[in-house]
Write an enzyme that holds these catalytic residues in place. Structure first.
Site, mmCIF file in Angstrom:
data_model
loop_
_atom_site.group_PDB
_atom_site.id
_atom_site.type_symbol
_atom_site.label_atom_id
_atom_site.label_comp_id
_atom_site.label_asym_id
_atom_site.label_seq_id
_atom_site.Cartn_x
_atom_site.Cartn_y
_atom_site.Cartn_z
ATOM 1 N N HIS A 149 0.881 -1.188 0.000
ATOM 2 C CA HIS A 149 0.000 0.000 0.000
ATOM 3 C C HIS A 149 0.912 1.230 0.000
ATOM 4 O O HIS A 149 1.684 1.427 -0.934
ATOM 5 C CB HIS A 149 -0.914 -0.116 1.229
ATOM 6 C CG HIS A 149 -2.064 0.827 1.280
ATOM 7 N ND1 HIS A 149 -2.434 1.646 0.255
ATOM 8 C CD2 HIS A 149 -2.959 1.088 2.285
ATOM 9 C CE1 HIS A 149 -3.501 2.360 0.615
ATOM 10 N NE2 HIS A 149 -3.828 2.042 1.851
ATOM 11 N N HIS B 217 -2.468 -2.360 -9.747
ATOM 12 C CA HIS B 217 -3.399 -1.765 -8.797
ATOM 13 C C HIS B 217 -4.649 -2.628 -8.744
ATOM 14 O O HIS B 217 -5.045 -3.197 -9.771
ATOM 15 C CB HIS B 217 -3.768 -0.338 -9.253
ATOM 16 C CG HIS B 217 -4.372 0.471 -8.161
ATOM 17 N ND1 HIS B 217 -5.701 0.434 -7.858
ATOM 18 C CD2 HIS B 217 -3.799 1.321 -7.282
ATOM 19 C CE1 HIS B 217 -5.927 1.251 -6.843
ATOM 20 N NE2 HIS B 217 -4.793 1.800 -6.468
ATOM 21 N N ASP C 119 2.644 5.385 -6.913
ATOM 22 C CA ASP C 119 3.915 5.307 -6.198
ATOM 23 C C ASP C 119 5.130 5.179 -7.110
ATOM 24 O O ASP C 119 6.262 5.243 -6.641
ATOM 25 C CB ASP C 119 3.901 4.098 -5.239
ATOM 26 C CG ASP C 119 2.972 4.349 -4.080
ATOM 27 O OD1 ASP C 119 2.966 5.476 -3.580
ATOM 28 O OD2 ASP C 119 2.251 3.416 -3.689
#
Ligand code: CMC
Length: 431
Positions: free
Chosen positions: A275, A315, A371
């Protein structure tokens, strides 16, 4: 005319059941049946009835929400109906936080009051310094943040009065205001530097940079490009509907615990490498690859399972390019004009190119996520890798609190308590 119901035939009994189908804003996205209605489907009066089996809640709607809309197939992200790219261009993080929490944009007076109230709560009780001092010099800042958030609960005992609007609002100001201060204190503790008090004349992100990087100058002046870049990164990270940490926030909050411990729980969920810890893992991965020429062999190792996952890729919801990654890539170029280009950027761009042309990633619809590029920006701005998940947590607190408040005021919500499919022993005697 077609009815908005689902007819289910139980082939064990031949019985037929009809359950209603309900919709959210979009009929083709989020049509749902009430899971409780499946309990009517039984083989006998003693039968408990059917439940759904859904590890990781991949296809379970845990709430109705009007805060954030994500359509992963089409790469759409909107807060309260506003497209994320428009918010990034036209809003600030604090205005976005107001929007998330209150449902609409503030007028000028509301915005001024909101910013004032948050600015007036940026300081931490002096005792918090002792708490942070007690951590080892090399303690992970995310661990310090999770711990300190739990400690804050003991400073504000009336925060337990969660159904009193005024009390709730005060804790919301405090939490949004104090997150950067906790983060900066954790950073400076690790570096053995004295803590810097908040400067209330600066913007939210400008003050954060001040508390992190001020040395001996009388007044810290944040670089406007870096100040705005952080603002954009904070807007992009503010909310993302029912992800792991937000679900943790709702779950902890559903037992009516105070918002400080609930935010500590959500931050703990964010900490994991799958995460919010992924941006940290991306940097380690890029450093490990070391050079552009090693990219193809690294991708092969990912595919064969030798190198773990390609961090910053894939994702649960986005099965196309994560819109946040597109916007972050733009910010990266602005930041590098000030800081100089990161040598890791070249490796990241090549890694993205190779992966997006590879059948393994194409077939699984694995694209760069939020990210993938954020860590390179943070590193160029002078943040150590361990601070990356903390930089995710600071803005996400406004999303957590919005979702928590929505959950508390939603009459459908009850304490979170899923079912299980028991697969253990039948009863046996203890002899
Ligand atoms: N690299 C290589 N293979 C991958 C990756 C990856 N990053 N992500 C998924 N896969 C493969 C996976 O092995 C599986 O293959 P197979 O069908 O052959 O078994 C397939 O793709 C489906 O993966 P999954 O694990 O079922 O997907 P998920 O929805 O459960 O996981 C994820 C989503 C984000 C945890 C995962 O994509 C991942 O681990 N990515 C790397 C970590 C990361 O970047 N996380 C940040 C997420 S975005 C920010 C946030 O939410 O905090």
């Amino acid at each position: 005319m077609a009815e908005d119901t689902l007819t289910i035939t139980d082939n064990r009994t031949g019985e037929t059941y009809e359950v209603p189908i309900s919709y959210g804003t979009y009929p083709d996205y989020g049509a749902a049946i009430p899971a409780g209605d499946l309990r009517k489907i039984k083989t006998s009066d003693d039968d408990f009835g059917l439940i759904t089996y859904d590890p990781g809640y991949t296809n379970t709607g845990s709430c109705k929400s009007s805060i954030t809309f994500v359509d992963g197939g089409r790469g759409i992200l909107r807060y309260r109906g506003y497209p994320i790219d428009q918010l990034v261009k036209k809003s600030t993080y604090l205005e976005t936080a107001y929007l998330l929490l209150n449902g609409d944009r503030p007028d000028q007076q509301q915005l001024d009051d909101w910013v004032h109230n948050i600015t007036m709560h940026t300081m931490l009780n002096e005792s918090i310094k002792k708490v942070i001092d007690a951590f080892n010099y090399d303690a992970h800042p995310m661990g310090m943040m999770v711990g300190t958030l739990g400690v804050l609960s003991t400073f504000y005992p009336n925060a337990k009065d969660i159904f009193d609007e005024e009390t709730r609002t005060r804790q919301i100001w405090r939490l949004i205001a104090k997150m950067p201060t906790i983060a900066a204190y954790a950073y400076r503790h690790r570096r053995g530097l004295p803590y810097v008090l908040p400067d209330n004349e600066l913007s939210y992100t400008g003050n954060f940079l001040n508390m992190l990087f001020k040395v001996t100058e009388l007044k810290y002046e944040p670089d406007p490009v870096l100040e705005r870049a952080l603002e954009v990164l904070f807007i992009l990270h503010a909310d993302h509907e029912q992800n792991c940490s937000t679900s943790a926030m709702r779950n902890v909050g559903s037992s009516h615990s105070d918002p400080y411990v609930a935010v500590a729980g959500a931050a703990a969920a964010l900490y994991g490498p799958l995460h919010g810890g992924a941006n940290e893992a991306v940097l380690r991965m890029l450093n490990g690859i070391g050079s552009v020429k090693n990219v193809p062999s690294f991708v092969e190792e990912v595919k064969s399972g030798e190198a773990g996952r390609l961090m910053g890729f894939g994702h649960r919801v986005y099965k196309s390019y994560d819109p946040r990654a597109t916007l972050i890539k733009e910010v990266a170029h602005q930041v590098f004009e000030v800081t100089g280009v990161s040598p890791l950027l070249e490796i990241a761009v090549e890694l993205e190119r190779v992966a997006l042309e590879d059948d393994y990633f194409v077939e699984r619809k694995l694209y760069p996520n939020v990210d993938f590029y954020s860590g390179i920006i943070y590193q160029a701005m002078g943040f150590p890798t361990a601070m990356f998940p903390v930089l995710f947590a600071i803005p996400r607190v406004s999303g957590w609190l919005s979702q928590w408040q929505e959950m508390l005021l939603d009459e459908d919500q009850r304490i979170a308590r899923p079912r299980q499919v028991y697969t253990g022993h039948d009863v046996r005697d203890f002899e």
